[in-house]
Write a protein that holds these residues in place. Structure first.
Motif, PDB file in Angstrom:
ATOM      1  N   PHE A  92     -64.060 -29.793   6.502  1.00  0.00           N
ATOM      2  CA  PHE A  92     -63.907 -30.231   7.885  1.00  0.00           C
ATOM      3  C   PHE A  92     -65.258 -30.340   8.592  1.00  0.00           C
ATOM      4  O   PHE A  92     -65.434 -31.146   9.478  1.00  0.00           O
ATOM      5  CB  PHE A  92     -62.984 -29.268   8.646  1.00  0.00           C
ATOM      6  N   GLN A  93     -66.216 -29.514   8.147  1.00  0.00           N
ATOM      7  CA  GLN A  93     -67.538 -29.567   8.771  1.00  0.00           C
ATOM      8  C   GLN A  93     -68.308 -30.823   8.354  1.00  0.00           C
ATOM      9  O   GLN A  93     -69.216 -31.243   9.052  1.00  0.00           O
ATOM     10  CB  GLN A  93     -68.376 -28.334   8.379  1.00  0.00           C
TER      11      GLN A  93
ATOM     12  N   LEU B  60     -55.138 -28.937   4.587  1.00  0.00           N
ATOM     13  CA  LEU B  60     -55.208 -28.286   5.904  1.00  0.00           C
ATOM     14  C   LEU B  60     -55.381 -26.781   5.833  1.00  0.00           C
ATOM     15  O   LEU B  60     -56.089 -26.190   6.631  1.00  0.00           O
ATOM     16  CB  LEU B  60     -53.958 -28.624   6.710  1.00  0.00           C
ATOM     17  N   ARG B  61     -54.708 -26.150   4.891  1.00  0.00           N
ATOM     18  CA  ARG B  61     -54.771 -24.691   4.852  1.00  0.00           C
ATOM     19  C   ARG B  61     -56.048 -24.194   4.196  1.00  0.00           C
ATOM     20  O   ARG B  61     -56.629 -23.210   4.596  1.00  0.00           O
ATOM     21  CB  ARG B  61     -53.562 -24.131   4.111  1.00  0.00           C
ATOM     22  N   ARG B  62     -56.458 -24.881   3.102  1.00  0.00           N
ATOM     23  CA  ARG B  62     -57.650 -24.403   2.412  1.00  0.00           C
ATOM     24  C   ARG B  62     -58.887 -25.227   2.761  1.00  0.00           C
ATOM     25  O   ARG B  62     -59.997 -24.872   2.381  1.00  0.00           O
ATOM     26  CB  ARG B  62     -57.405 -24.394   0.894  1.00  0.00           C
TER      27      ARG B  62
ATOM     28  N   GLY C 287     -40.748 -23.283   2.684  1.00  0.00           N
ATOM     29  CA  GLY C 287     -42.206 -23.340   2.539  1.00  0.00           C
ATOM     30  C   GLY C 287     -42.600 -23.572   1.089  1.00  0.00           C
ATOM     31  O   GLY C 287     -41.865 -24.197   0.321  1.00  0.00           O
ATOM     32  N   ALA C 288     -43.766 -23.010   0.717  1.00  0.00           N
ATOM     33  CA  ALA C 288     -44.274 -23.230  -0.640  1.00  0.00           C
ATOM     34  C   ALA C 288     -43.551 -22.368  -1.670  1.00  0.00           C
ATOM     35  O   ALA C 288     -43.742 -22.537  -2.870  1.00  0.00           O
ATOM     36  CB  ALA C 288     -45.771 -22.936  -0.678  1.00  0.00           C
ATOM     37  N   GLY C 289     -42.724 -21.430  -1.202  1.00  0.00           N
ATOM     38  CA  GLY C 289     -41.934 -20.596  -2.104  1.00  0.00           C
ATOM     39  C   GLY C 289     -42.739 -19.424  -2.642  1.00  0.00           C
ATOM     40  O   GLY C 289     -43.965 -19.514  -2.744  1.00  0.00           O
TER      41      GLY C 289
ATOM     42  N   THR D 141     -51.862 -24.387 -10.228  1.00  0.00           N
ATOM     43  CA  THR D 141     -50.913 -24.649  -9.134  1.00  0.00           C
ATOM     44  C   THR D 141     -50.575 -26.140  -9.063  1.00  0.00           C
ATOM     45  O   THR D 141     -49.449 -26.519  -8.712  1.00  0.00           O
ATOM     46  CB  THR D 141     -51.510 -24.179  -7.789  1.00  0.00           C
TER      47      THR D 141
ATOM     48  N   TYR E 290     -50.836 -31.034   1.091  1.00  0.00           N
ATOM     49  CA  TYR E 290     -50.908 -30.588   2.489  1.00  0.00           C
ATOM     50  C   TYR E 290     -51.643 -29.248   2.595  1.00  0.00           C
ATOM     51  O   TYR E 290     -52.545 -29.077   3.423  1.00  0.00           O
ATOM     52  CB  TYR E 290     -49.483 -30.451   3.041  1.00  0.00           C
TER      53      TYR E 290
ATOM     54  N   LEU F 101     -66.928 -33.894   7.498  1.00  0.00           N
ATOM     55  CA  LEU F 101     -66.039 -35.066   7.468  1.00  0.00           C
ATOM     56  C   LEU F 101     -66.800 -36.381   7.593  1.00  0.00           C
ATOM     57  O   LEU F 101     -66.442 -37.388   6.983  1.00  0.00           O
ATOM     58  CB  LEU F 101     -65.036 -34.970   8.627  1.00  0.00           C
TER      59      LEU F 101
ATOM     60  N   TYR G 295     -40.292 -27.863   3.000  1.00  0.00           N
ATOM     61  CA  TYR G 295     -41.319 -27.101   3.716  1.00  0.00           C
ATOM     62  C   TYR G 295     -40.722 -26.331   4.887  1.00  0.00           C
ATOM     63  O   TYR G 295     -41.100 -25.199   5.142  1.00  0.00           O
ATOM     64  CB  TYR G 295     -42.432 -28.033   4.200  1.00  0.00           C
TER      65      TYR G 295
ATOM     66  N   GLN H 101     -48.062 -26.740 -11.710  1.00  0.00           N
ATOM     67  CA  GLN H 101     -46.798 -26.125 -11.293  1.00  0.00           C
ATOM     68  C   GLN H 101     -46.107 -27.043 -10.282  1.00  0.00           C
ATOM     69  O   GLN H 101     -44.893 -27.280 -10.356  1.00  0.00           O
ATOM     70  CB  GLN H 101     -47.106 -24.759 -10.649  1.00  0.00           C
TER      71      GLN H 101
ATOM     72  N   GLY I  50     -44.815 -17.222  -4.830  1.00  0.00           N
ATOM     73  CA  GLY I  50     -45.631 -17.590  -5.987  1.00  0.00           C
ATOM     74  C   GLY I  50     -45.792 -19.085  -6.135  1.00  0.00           C
ATOM     75  O   GLY I  50     -46.154 -19.574  -7.200  1.00  0.00           O
ATOM     76  N   GLY I  51     -45.496 -19.838  -5.076  1.00  0.00           N
ATOM     77  CA  GLY I  51     -45.624 -21.304  -5.130  1.00  0.00           C
ATOM     78  C   GLY I  51     -44.465 -21.954  -5.859  1.00  0.00           C
ATOM     79  O   GLY I  51     -44.568 -23.105  -6.311  1.00  0.00           O
TER      80      GLY I  51
END
Lengths: 433, 286
Positions: free
Chosen positions: B39-40, B251-253, B232-234, B61, B247, B42, B228, B64, B236-237
């Motif tokens: 984000f820094q 956004l999260r990571r 959500g991601a459930g 992941t 997503y 962009l 979602y 998975q 253990g994903g």
């Protein structure tokens, strides 16, 4: 015709200029709930000040809570000027700090909030926000059930039998204020019908274990009381520790033995509260914000600090607050508002309007009649409050996310404990390097 | 003015619109996909070659999520098409007489998927939901619909209930467009309804079946909203679809390059599936 056009153009230009002259301080707040109500109330107090210039009056902006921090991330990164002041939280300060400016609070701030609470809004030694609301955890329990248990010898014998079978030692029921985490587990097993068919509640507790970062915050008080931390002072990741192993295994036992609803792996705040409110849960650890809702649903609800481990009692704390957008168009007005917000006058008005600021004992005492719960919050924050090492770093949110994924996977049985801890440690080493 | 020029002028607004709406994000995704971007940074992405793609492909992941999406897309597509086909054939006489029944049958499709997820979150909750409540009252027991053991089946059923009407509509149209004289001729020859369906009607509807299977597979493969909002991601994903993976990575990571690389891989997969489906459809039509 030409003259008319000139007049129209002049009028349009004048109205545009007058609009600029009336530019206000726009504050992006936390929408819905008591935080919005309280912010609206203090804004009215601030705007009513007779010497406040028209262009420095505060205007509030609210969006939806869903994905709030993700949207804020995008807005800040894009250099949005739609707001001058924006919401921040302890765990997201490091993430947003590059797009914000440190601020200087009023001279009263130290006395009003105290150092522990002010630190929840600091990053790299600088103050990035005024703390407005403080969140921590309470242990909620059914007084009627625990009192009945302690008064009944046959029930005590059954309690000892269950704890002997599952925890390896015969335990006696205690008052919740004296609980260790082992007492919490023993109580949860005793009040679960899967373990004790005579239990008056279906489940002994409810663990909100959705793969969600906020649920890790609720869990962290547990390993912290066993001495757990994210990393040591040298920066080495210490999540793969005996403390986390013990806490994770104890939660896993609750899932395996049916002491928490089987689908609580999809629960967050609202679902867990609904379970307790339905009268089918004997005790739970939950955010302080739930006090009103849970007490209203179950009148015999008691609250105390979360159970103790060998290192004592702990509760995760974090603050919500307001800070300065680096791209703000009215910085002067925004700073003036933030400084006022850190005064005693503003903090008391905010608390009286329903907000939950973390106040120093002397300030909280002034609200003992109106908001007795804030006295308890302030006391727990200063006595038991902690922030994990690295808990305000740039990637703190991602650390919570990584732990949520791995730990919930272990509780749900999709992976073993060693794998969960190894994966969490690897992800954290990458994020906190 | 020639026809060709007229066509170009008429098509220009649409082409410009598509370029603006789809072209710009596509180019941006390609640039970020081969850059080290956060984000820094962009506005100043640093070229990193195929590093993001390597990272994505080495991420367990991602695989998975890909496996979840593949299973989810395939199972829901087959279920929706089987149910939609059965409903279309069974209800065709009723719909012929009372056209308004179609409006009732497609109601689930009208609900926004995110709202559907929220609705099931309430309906299936052990203490607040009506379904577990009545199951406990009548049977003294209720499955934990959103527990790790049942969550996949639950999201499959939720998706199937919502989107079977879409397959139903396609099959109903195809079924009604079969010339009536074919059915009459078969009836005159003494062909039983079951045999008529297998040997006349189904082969004629096969191109529609392929199209419906393809559309529903793609929709299931890229599922996001309802899962979602429901779980959500459930843990253990376990309910992380490809879209949820992208997503959360974005956004999260804040790993924008990696998220874009995963999005490009998802696009390529969908494109290949489209090409395959077109080939199958043409083959079926011949």
């Amino acid at each position: 015709m030409t003259r008319k056009m000139h007049l129209l153009a002049t009028a349009a230009a004048l109205s545009l200029l007058s609009g600029l002259a009336q530019a206000e301080v726009t504050v992006l707040g936390w929408p819905g709930g008591p935080e919005e109500t309280a912010l609206r109330a203090v804004t009215e107090v601030y705007n009513a000040q007779p010497d406040l210039a028209e262009e420095n009056k505060v205007e509030l902006l609210f969006t939806s809570r869903d994905g709030f921090f993700d949207k804020l991330q995008v807005d800040l990164a894009a250099g949005s000027t739609a707001f001058d002041v924006n919401l921040i939280a302890t765990y997201s300060i490091g993430r947003y700090a590059p797009y914000m400016e440190p601020i200087t609070l009023s001279d009263q701030a130290g006395a009003v909030f105290g150092d522990t609470v002010l630190k929840t809004m600091q990053f790299d030694g600088q103050q990035y926000g005024v703390p407005t609301d403080l969140s921590l955890h309470f242990l909620y329990f059914r007084l009627d059930l625990t009192d009945a248990l302690m008064a009944d010898d046959a029930a005590k014998a059954r309690y000892a039998e269950i704890s002997q079978q599952h925890l390896g030692k015969a335990m006696e029921p205690k008052a919740p204020a004296d609980w260790t985490w082992e007492d919490f587990v023993a109580n949860a097993l005793y009040f679960s019908q899967s373990v004790n068919p005579d239990s008056p509640t279906r489940y002994g507790t409810v663990i909100q274990a959705k793969n969600l970062l906020f649920n890790m915050m609720v869990f962290h008080s547990w390993p912290r009381s066993y001495g757990g931390n994210w990393m040591d002072d040298a920066g080495t990741i210490t999540v793969d520790s005996e403390a986390f192993r013990t806490a994770l295994s104890q939660v896993k036992m609750l899932f395996d033995l049916g002491a928490t609803p089987p689908d609580s792996t999809s629960y967050e705040y609202a679902e867990a509260n609904a379970a307790y409110a339905a009268g089918q849960v004997a005790a739970m650890v939950q955010w302080n914000a739930a006090a009103g809702e849970l007490t209203a649903a179950q009148a015999a609800t008691g609250t105390t600090a979360p159970p103790a481990g060998p290192d004592g009692k702990f509760t995760h704390i974090h603050g919500l607050g307001l800070g300065l957008n680096k791209a703000a168009e009215n910085k002067e007005g925004a700073i003036a508002f933030l400084q006022w917000l850190s005064t005693e006058e503003a903090a008391l008005a905010y608390a009286k309007a329903g907000g939950a600021p973390g106040l120093a004992a002397e300030t909280a005492a002034k609200l003992a009649t109106d908001r007795p719960d804030l006295v308890q919050v302030g006391e727990y924050a200063s006595t038991y409050g902690f922030v994990m090492n690295g808990g305000t770093s740039e990637k703190a949110l991602s650390v919570y996310e990584a732990q949520a994924k791995e730990f919930t996977g272990y509780w749900a049985g999709t992976q073993d404990l060693d794998t969960a801890l190894k994966n969490a440690a690897t992800a954290m080493a990458d994020l906190l390097k | 003015m020639t026809n060709r020029r007229e066509n170009a002028i008429l098509a220009a607004p649409l082409v410009l619109f598509l370029l603006a709406i789809l072209g710009f994000p596509t180019v941006l995704a390609l640039v970020y996909g081969v850059s080290d971007t956060s984000f820094q940074t962009l506005t100043s992405p640093e070229f990193s070659g195929l590093a993001n793609f390597r990272q994505v492909l080495a991420d367990p992941t991602f695989w998975q999520a890909a496996w979840f999406s593949l299973r989810f897309g395939a199972i829901t597509a087959v279920l929706q098409c089987a149910l939609g086909l059965a409903l279309a054939v069974y209800l065709a006489p009723l719909v012929r007489l009372h056209g308004w029944t179609v409006a009732i049958l497609i109601i689930p499709m009208i609900v926004a998927p995110a709202m559907m997820g929220l609705m099931y979150r309430l309906v299936l909750h052990e203490f607040a939901g009506p379904l577990p409540h009545y199951l406990y009252q009548w049977l003294g027991w209720s499955p934990a619909f959103l527990s790790p053991a049942h969550v996949f089946k639950t999201v499959v059923v939720a998706e199937t209930l919502q989107w079977t009407p879409f397959a139903f509509l396609l099959f109903l149209t195809a079924y009604q467009s079969i010339p009536e004289d074919l059915r009459e001729a078969a009836a005159v020859d003494g062909t039983r309804p079951w045999r008529r369906f297998w040997t006349i009607e189904l082969p004629l509807m096969l191109p529609t079946v392929w199209v419906a299977l393809f559309i529903r597979f793609i929709d299931g493969f890229r599922v996001f909203d309802n899962i979602y909002t429901l779980v959500g991601a459930g843990p253990g994903g376990s309910t992380t679809s490809m879209s949820i993976y992208i997503y959360e990575t974005f956004l999260r990571r804040g790993e924008i390059g990696k998220a874009m690389a995963a999005a490009i891989l998802l696009f390529v997969t969908a494109f290949l599936a489209l090409a395959l489906a077109q080939r199958l459809t043409r083959k079926a039509a011949r």
